[in-house]
Motif scaffolding. Structure first.
Motif, mmCIF file in Angstrom:
data_model
loop_
_atom_site.group_PDB
_atom_site.id
_atom_site.type_symbol
_atom_site.label_atom_id
_atom_site.label_comp_id
_atom_site.label_asym_id
_atom_site.label_seq_id
_atom_site.Cartn_x
_atom_site.Cartn_y
_atom_site.Cartn_z
ATOM 1 N N ILE A 165 0.844 -1.202 0.000
ATOM 2 C CA ILE A 165 0.000 0.000 0.000
ATOM 3 C C ILE A 165 0.873 1.244 0.000
ATOM 4 O O ILE A 165 0.631 2.183 -0.768
ATOM 5 N N SER A 166 1.913 1.259 0.827
ATOM 6 C CA SER A 166 2.823 2.408 0.879
ATOM 7 C C SER A 166 3.533 2.610 -0.449
ATOM 8 O O SER A 166 3.681 3.729 -0.918
ATOM 9 N N ALA A 167 3.968 1.510 -1.067
ATOM 10 C CA ALA A 167 4.666 1.611 -2.351
ATOM 11 C C ALA A 167 3.736 2.175 -3.417
ATOM 12 O O ALA A 167 4.169 2.969 -4.269
ATOM 13 N N ASN A 168 2.464 1.794 -3.388
ATOM 14 C CA ASN A 168 1.513 2.306 -4.374
ATOM 15 C C ASN A 168 1.226 3.786 -4.176
ATOM 16 O O ASN A 168 0.857 4.469 -5.123
ATOM 17 N N LYS A 169 1.383 4.274 -2.951
ATOM 18 C CA LYS A 169 1.155 5.690 -2.660
ATOM 19 C C LYS A 169 2.393 6.538 -2.928
ATOM 20 O O LYS A 169 2.305 7.754 -2.975
ATOM 21 N N ASP A 170 3.542 5.902 -3.114
ATOM 22 C CA ASP A 170 4.810 6.603 -3.309
ATOM 23 C C ASP A 170 4.873 7.137 -4.736
ATOM 24 O O ASP A 170 5.030 6.389 -5.690
ATOM 25 N N GLN A 171 4.765 8.468 -4.894
ATOM 26 C CA GLN A 171 4.750 9.084 -6.215
ATOM 27 C C GLN A 171 6.038 8.801 -6.984
ATOM 28 O O GLN A 171 6.011 8.524 -8.173
ATOM 29 N N GLY A 172 7.181 8.839 -6.313
ATOM 30 C CA GLY A 172 8.454 8.547 -6.966
ATOM 31 C C GLY A 172 8.490 7.135 -7.503
ATOM 32 O O GLY A 172 8.982 6.876 -8.607
ATOM 33 N N GLN A 173 7.937 6.192 -6.744
ATOM 34 C CA GLN A 173 7.877 4.801 -7.200
ATOM 35 C C GLN A 173 6.969 4.673 -8.414
ATOM 36 O O GLN A 173 7.286 3.984 -9.368
ATOM 37 N N ASN A 174 5.835 5.375 -8.387
ATOM 38 C CA ASN A 174 4.910 5.324 -9.518
ATOM 39 C C ASN A 174 5.549 5.896 -10.775
ATOM 40 O O ASN A 174 5.384 5.360 -11.870
ATOM 41 N N GLU A 175 6.283 6.999 -10.634
ATOM 42 C CA GLU A 175 6.962 7.593 -11.791
ATOM 43 C C GLU A 175 8.023 6.651 -12.339
ATOM 44 O O GLU A 175 8.148 6.493 -13.558
ATOM 45 N N ALA A 176 8.782 5.999 -11.460
ATOM 46 C CA ALA A 176 9.811 5.061 -11.906
ATOM 47 C C ALA A 176 9.171 3.872 -12.621
ATOM 48 O O ALA A 176 9.674 3.405 -13.647
ATOM 49 N N THR A 177 8.047 3.404 -12.111
ATOM 50 C CA THR A 177 7.340 2.299 -12.750
ATOM 51 C C THR A 177 6.836 2.714 -14.125
ATOM 52 O O THR A 177 6.958 1.957 -15.095
ATOM 53 N N ASP A 178 6.283 3.927 -14.223
ATOM 54 C CA ASP A 178 5.805 4.423 -15.518
ATOM 55 C C ASP A 178 6.943 4.520 -16.521
ATOM 56 O O ASP A 178 6.786 4.149 -17.691
ATOM 57 N N GLU A 179 8.103 5.016 -16.074
ATOM 58 C CA GLU A 179 9.261 5.116 -16.962
ATOM 59 C C GLU A 179 9.714 3.736 -17.414
ATOM 60 O O GLU A 179 10.048 3.530 -18.580
ATOM 61 N N TRP A 180 9.738 2.784 -16.496
ATOM 62 C CA TRP A 180 10.158 1.426 -16.828
ATOM 63 C C TRP A 180 9.181 0.795 -17.821
ATOM 64 O O TRP A 180 9.594 0.144 -18.772
ATOM 65 N N GLN A 181 7.889 1.007 -17.620
ATOM 66 C CA GLN A 181 6.895 0.471 -18.549
ATOM 67 C C GLN A 181 7.085 1.077 -19.942
ATOM 68 O O GLN A 181 6.972 0.380 -20.944
ATOM 69 N N GLY A 182 7.406 2.367 -19.985
ATOM 70 C CA GLY A 182 7.692 3.015 -21.272
ATOM 71 C C GLY A 182 8.915 2.428 -21.937
ATOM 72 O O GLY A 182 8.940 2.204 -23.148
ATOM 73 N N THR A 183 9.953 2.144 -21.166
ATOM 74 C CA THR A 183 11.176 1.544 -21.692
ATOM 75 C C THR A 183 10.884 0.149 -22.239
ATOM 76 O O THR A 183 11.350 -0.209 -23.318
ATOM 77 N N LEU A 184 10.088 -0.618 -21.529
ATOM 78 C CA LEU A 184 9.726 -1.956 -21.999
ATOM 79 C C LEU A 184 8.920 -1.872 -23.285
ATOM 80 O O LEU A 184 9.136 -2.654 -24.222
ATOM 81 N N ALA A 185 8.006 -0.912 -23.363
ATOM 82 C CA ALA A 185 7.180 -0.762 -24.561
ATOM 83 C C ALA A 185 8.037 -0.358 -25.761
ATOM 84 O O ALA A 185 7.782 -0.797 -26.882
ATOM 85 N N ASP A 186 9.062 0.486 -25.535
ATOM 86 C CA ASP A 186 9.939 0.896 -26.636
ATOM 87 C C ASP A 186 10.640 -0.295 -27.269
ATOM 88 O O ASP A 186 10.764 -0.382 -28.481
ATOM 89 N N GLY A 187 11.085 -1.227 -26.444
ATOM 90 C CA GLY A 187 11.807 -2.391 -26.966
ATOM 91 C C GLY A 187 10.904 -3.479 -27.494
ATOM 92 O O GLY A 187 11.349 -4.374 -28.219
ATOM 93 N N ALA A 188 9.615 -3.435 -27.183
ATOM 94 C CA ALA A 188 8.702 -4.496 -27.575
ATOM 95 C C ALA A 188 8.474 -4.541 -29.071
ATOM 96 O O ALA A 188 8.230 -5.590 -29.639
ATOM 97 N N ASP A 189 8.585 -3.388 -29.717
ATOM 98 C CA ASP A 189 8.365 -3.343 -31.162
ATOM 99 C C ASP A 189 9.412 -4.143 -31.923
ATOM 100 O O ASP A 189 9.151 -4.631 -33.023
ATOM 101 N N ASP A 190 10.613 -4.255 -31.367
ATOM 102 C CA ASP A 190 11.689 -4.964 -32.034
ATOM 103 C C ASP A 190 11.507 -6.466 -32.053
ATOM 104 O O ASP A 190 12.126 -7.170 -32.817
ATOM 105 N N TRP A 191 10.661 -6.977 -31.186
ATOM 106 C CA TRP A 191 10.455 -8.421 -31.084
ATOM 107 C C TRP A 191 9.450 -8.809 -32.096
ATOM 108 O O TRP A 191 9.091 -9.675 -32.579
#
Length: 80
Positions: A54-80
């Motif tokens: 619950i605390s991790a989900n409320k952590d804005q910095g964690q949410n931003e890092a997760t969003d960035e990581w999801q974007g990075t994963l999506a960028d590489g997905a097109d190559d597969w």
């Protein structure tokens, strides 16, 4: 009443805990005593983990890092 299934376990206890257990708990009540103690501690651990999630989900910095990581994963997905 629900029928319980049991599993024998073998584990070691520190000598002082074992001596105290045998001093205060009757032999025929030990399994129930140990099961109750473990159940209580597992409940505490589950609550700690739930609160950490619950605390991790409320952590804005964690949410931003997760969003960035999801974007990075999506960028590489097109190559597969």
């Amino acid at each position: 009443m629900k029928h319980q299934t049991y599993k024998n376990q073998t584990f070691s206890l520190p000598l002082e805990i074992s001596l105290e257990l045998h001093s205060f708990v009757k032999r025929r009540e030990m399994s129930r005593f140990v099961a109750d103690a473990i159940r209580k501690e597992l409940g505490i651990k589950k609550n700690e983990l739930r609160n950490a999630y619950i605390s991790a989900n409320k952590d804005q910095g964690q949410n931003e890092a997760t969003d960035e990581w999801q974007g990075t994963l999506a960028d590489g997905a097109d190559d597969w």
